[in-house]
Motif scaffolding. Structure first.
Motif, PDB file in Angstrom:
ATOM      1  N   HIS A  95      18.028  52.081   4.068  1.00 55.13           N
ATOM      2  CA  HIS A  95      18.669  53.125   4.878  1.00 55.13           C
ATOM      3  C   HIS A  95      19.756  52.535   5.763  1.00 55.13           C
ATOM      4  O   HIS A  95      20.857  53.102   5.878  1.00 55.13           O
ATOM      5  N   ARG A  96      19.489  51.398   6.367  1.00 54.49           N
ATOM      6  CA  ARG A  96      20.492  50.767   7.234  1.00 54.49           C
ATOM      7  C   ARG A  96      21.752  50.395   6.454  1.00 54.49           C
ATOM      8  O   ARG A  96      22.864  50.471   6.977  1.00 54.49           O
ATOM      9  N   TYR A  97      21.571  49.999   5.216  1.00 57.19           N
ATOM     10  CA  TYR A  97      22.720  49.592   4.410  1.00 57.19           C
ATOM     11  C   TYR A  97      23.461  50.772   3.785  1.00 57.19           C
ATOM     12  O   TYR A  97      24.541  50.594   3.238  1.00 57.19           O
ATOM     13  N   GLY A  98      22.881  51.962   3.857  1.00 54.33           N
ATOM     14  CA  GLY A  98      23.596  53.141   3.409  1.00 54.33           C
ATOM     15  C   GLY A  98      23.356  53.579   1.988  1.00 54.33           C
ATOM     16  O   GLY A  98      24.167  54.332   1.429  1.00 54.33           O
ATOM     17  N   TYR A  99      22.256  53.150   1.379  1.00 58.42           N
ATOM     18  CA  TYR A  99      21.955  53.618   0.030  1.00 58.42           C
ATOM     19  C   TYR A  99      21.585  55.103   0.047  1.00 58.42           C
ATOM     20  O   TYR A  99      21.212  55.652   1.091  1.00 58.42           O
ATOM     21  N   ASP A 100      21.688  55.733  -1.108  1.00 56.40           N
ATOM     22  CA  ASP A 100      21.399  57.159  -1.227  1.00 56.40           C
ATOM     23  C   ASP A 100      19.946  57.440  -1.596  1.00 56.40           C
ATOM     24  O   ASP A 100      19.464  58.550  -1.395  1.00 56.40           O
ATOM     25  N   GLU A 101      19.276  56.453  -2.162  1.00 52.63           N
ATOM     26  CA  GLU A 101      17.917  56.657  -2.665  1.00 52.63           C
ATOM     27  C   GLU A 101      17.237  55.303  -2.746  1.00 52.63           C
ATOM     28  O   GLU A 101      17.888  54.278  -2.947  1.00 52.63           O
ATOM     29  N   VAL A 102      15.916  55.300  -2.601  1.00 52.55           N
ATOM     30  CA  VAL A 102      15.134  54.097  -2.818  1.00 52.55           C
ATOM     31  C   VAL A 102      14.130  54.387  -3.932  1.00 52.55           C
ATOM     32  O   VAL A 102      13.440  55.401  -3.923  1.00 52.55           O
ATOM     33  N   ASN A 103      14.086  53.477  -4.917  1.00 52.35           N
ATOM     34  CA  ASN A 103      13.285  53.684  -6.112  1.00 52.35           C
ATOM     35  C   ASN A 103      12.260  52.571  -6.250  1.00 52.35           C
ATOM     36  O   ASN A 103      12.563  51.407  -5.977  1.00 52.35           O
ATOM     37  N   LEU A 104      11.060  52.911  -6.693  1.00 53.52           N
ATOM     38  CA  LEU A 104      10.004  51.930  -6.901  1.00 53.52           C
ATOM     39  C   LEU A 104       9.842  51.666  -8.395  1.00 53.52           C
ATOM     40  O   LEU A 104       9.667  52.589  -9.192  1.00 53.52           O
ATOM     41  N   ASN A 105       9.889  50.394  -8.770  1.00 52.63           N
ATOM     42  CA  ASN A 105       9.735  49.992 -10.163  1.00 52.63           C
ATOM     43  C   ASN A 105       8.254  49.980 -10.546  1.00 52.63           C
ATOM     44  O   ASN A 105       7.481  49.170 -10.043  1.00 52.63           O
ATOM     45  N   VAL A 106       7.872  50.876 -11.454  1.00 54.36           N
ATOM     46  CA  VAL A 106       6.519  50.892 -12.008  1.00 54.36           C
ATOM     47  C   VAL A 106       6.651  50.887 -13.530  1.00 54.36           C
ATOM     48  O   VAL A 106       5.879  51.529 -14.245  1.00 54.36           O
ATOM     49  N   GLY A 107       7.655  50.154 -14.032  1.00 52.34           N
ATOM     50  CA  GLY A 107       7.901  50.194 -15.457  1.00 52.34           C
ATOM     51  C   GLY A 107       8.181  48.870 -16.126  1.00 52.34           C
ATOM     52  O   GLY A 107       8.073  48.756 -17.342  1.00 52.34           O
ATOM     53  N   CYS A 108       8.538  47.830 -15.349  1.00 50.63           N
ATOM     54  CA  CYS A 108       8.895  46.553 -15.960  1.00 50.63           C
ATOM     55  C   CYS A 108       7.640  45.822 -16.443  1.00 50.63           C
ATOM     56  O   CYS A 108       6.696  45.629 -15.677  1.00 50.63           O
ATOM     57  N   PRO A 109       7.626  45.362 -17.724  1.00 57.38           N
ATOM     58  CA  PRO A 109       6.425  44.734 -18.260  1.00 57.38           C
ATOM     59  C   PRO A 109       6.446  43.204 -18.270  1.00 57.38           C
ATOM     60  O   PRO A 109       5.538  42.589 -18.821  1.00 57.38           O
ATOM     61  N   SER A 110       7.468  42.576 -17.677  1.00 60.13           N
ATOM     62  CA  SER A 110       7.593  41.130 -17.815  1.00 60.13           C
ATOM     63  C   SER A 110       6.434  40.386 -17.155  1.00 60.13           C
ATOM     64  O   SER A 110       5.834  40.854 -16.174  1.00 60.13           O
ATOM     65  N   ASP A 111       6.122  39.197 -17.691  1.00 61.44           N
ATOM     66  CA  ASP A 111       5.040  38.381 -17.136  1.00 61.44           C
ATOM     67  C   ASP A 111       5.323  38.008 -15.688  1.00 61.44           C
ATOM     68  O   ASP A 111       4.417  37.977 -14.850  1.00 61.44           O
ATOM     69  N   ARG A 112       6.584  37.709 -15.384  1.00 64.67           N
ATOM     70  CA  ARG A 112       6.948  37.312 -14.018  1.00 64.67           C
ATOM     71  C   ARG A 112       6.673  38.447 -13.038  1.00 64.67           C
ATOM     72  O   ARG A 112       6.147  38.221 -11.939  1.00 64.67           O
ATOM     73  N   VAL A 113       7.010  39.650 -13.437  1.00 65.21           N
ATOM     74  CA  VAL A 113       6.768  40.801 -12.580  1.00 65.21           C
ATOM     75  C   VAL A 113       5.270  41.054 -12.437  1.00 65.21           C
ATOM     76  O   VAL A 113       4.764  41.316 -11.346  1.00 65.21           O
ATOM     77  N   GLN A 114       4.528  40.939 -13.539  1.00 66.32           N
ATOM     78  CA  GLN A 114       3.085  41.154 -13.475  1.00 66.32           C
ATOM     79  C   GLN A 114       2.408  40.144 -12.570  1.00 66.32           C
ATOM     80  O   GLN A 114       1.455  40.472 -11.862  1.00 66.32           O
TER      81      GLN A 114
END
Length: 343
Positions: A95-114
């Protein structure tokens, strides 16, 4: 034909975000330079950042990951994480930086992300996802959205997806983007999981029918504005991924066809001419040419001379002293310099 100009500087708009068409968050692709180029092609399409790990923001690397050009609006930022407190802090910074939306990633399947306990594996924890959404919504006035899959591993039934979306919606998320294939968390690379298993658009359509009050967008395998228009007969929005990055000009007529804007699309050369001053500006601030030139490789896709355009940039953009003149010289190898290139 409408000639693009560099977008006007502006702060985040107050109006509701139009998510009928968006470009997906893509690691190593949708950085600030690529987004600026895409904005010159389409003024209306919602653009997403690369996924930003929540831990990187909490550990103080805020400007490195969040800085962007205000001319990119409308632009959404995607975070990856599973700690509600960390994600709340991220939402405040967004919000401070002025983005229009914040999105949560619940879709990436990579091992690093897991290994960081976020991404697609969170579909198995709807309560935690709900806690994250609620914390982000409490911390910031920005809309909080979720990008997810239709399922993971053997948890891929219609009931599983329905219950997951329902649980997260109860905690405050009103907009979901659904990648229309499930994620295999073991045995496939992220690249393979973009193609395997088969897409199931009907499952996403079914989700929209079950939740008419939620905003549901479909993602996965969309490669044209024609296809996007077809999906929009069944869902609220369409997210385009790799095709928009490798062939950015495919979005040139999206403003007119999707958003009802007047006027025709710019030519490819118009887009390049508007991008060059930005390249000069960024190079004065210390960015190397190839940080920006790599994103324009697909601009002339399908036009005679496109291969020579790509080759010249690839062979010269990394050389010491390389500047915007490299792009000009490369454009000279395209038939008519791209002035009459069509989409």
């Amino acid at each position: 034909m409408t000639r693009p100009t560099q977008p006007d500087h502006q702060t985040a708009p107050e109006a509701a975000i139009d998510r009928r068409l968006s470009v997906a968050p893509m690691m190593d692709c949708t950085d600030r330079y690529a987004r600026f180029l895409l904005r010159l092609v389409t003024g209306k399409t919602l653009l997403y950042t690369e996924m930003v790990p929540a831990a990187a923001i909490v550990h103080g690397r805020v400007d490195l990951f969040l800085a962007f050009d205000p001319r990119e609006h409308p632009v959404a930022i995607q975070f990856g994480g599973s700690d509600p407190r960390e994600l709340a802090e991220c939402a405040r910074w967004a919000h401070r930086y002025g983005y229009d939306e914040v999105n949560l990633n619940v879709g990436c399947p990579s091992d690093r992300v897991q290994s960081g306990r976020f991404g697609a594996c969170l579909m198995a924890e709807p309560d935690r996802v709900g806690d994250c959404v609620a914390a982000m919504a409490d911390a910031s006035p920005l809309p909080v959205t979720v990008k997810t899959r239709i399922g993971i591993d053997n948890m891929d039934s219609w009931a599983f997806l329905r219950d997951f979306v329902g649980a997260v919606a109860e905690r405050g998320c009103r907009s979901f983007t659904i990648h229309a294939r499930k994620a295999w968390l073991q045995g496939l690379s992220p690249k393979q999981n973009r193609e395997i298993p088969a897409l199931d658009y009907d499952r996403v359509y079914q989700l929209k029918a079950a939740f008419p009050d939620l905003e549901i967008a479909v993602n996965g395998g969309v490669t044209s504005v024609d296809a996007a228009c077809a999906h929009l007969q069944r869902v609220d929005g369409v997210m385009i991924g790799r095709e928009a990055y490798h062939n950015p000009y495919m979005l040139a007529d999206a403003d007119r066809r999707i958003f009802g804007a007047e006027g025709g699309p710019p030519s490819r050369r118009d887009v390049l001419d508007a991008y060059l001053p930005f390249v000069e500006e960024q190079m004065r601030q210390g960015a190397p040419l190839n940080a920006m030139s790599r994103h324009v490789l697909g601009l002339f896709q399908g036009v005679p001379g496109a291969r020579a355009w790509r080759r010249y940039i690839s062979e010269n953009a990394h050389l010491p002293g390389a500047g915007p003149d490299v792009l000009e010289a490369a454009a000279a190898r395209v038939q008519d310099g791209g002035h009459r290139a069509a989409g």
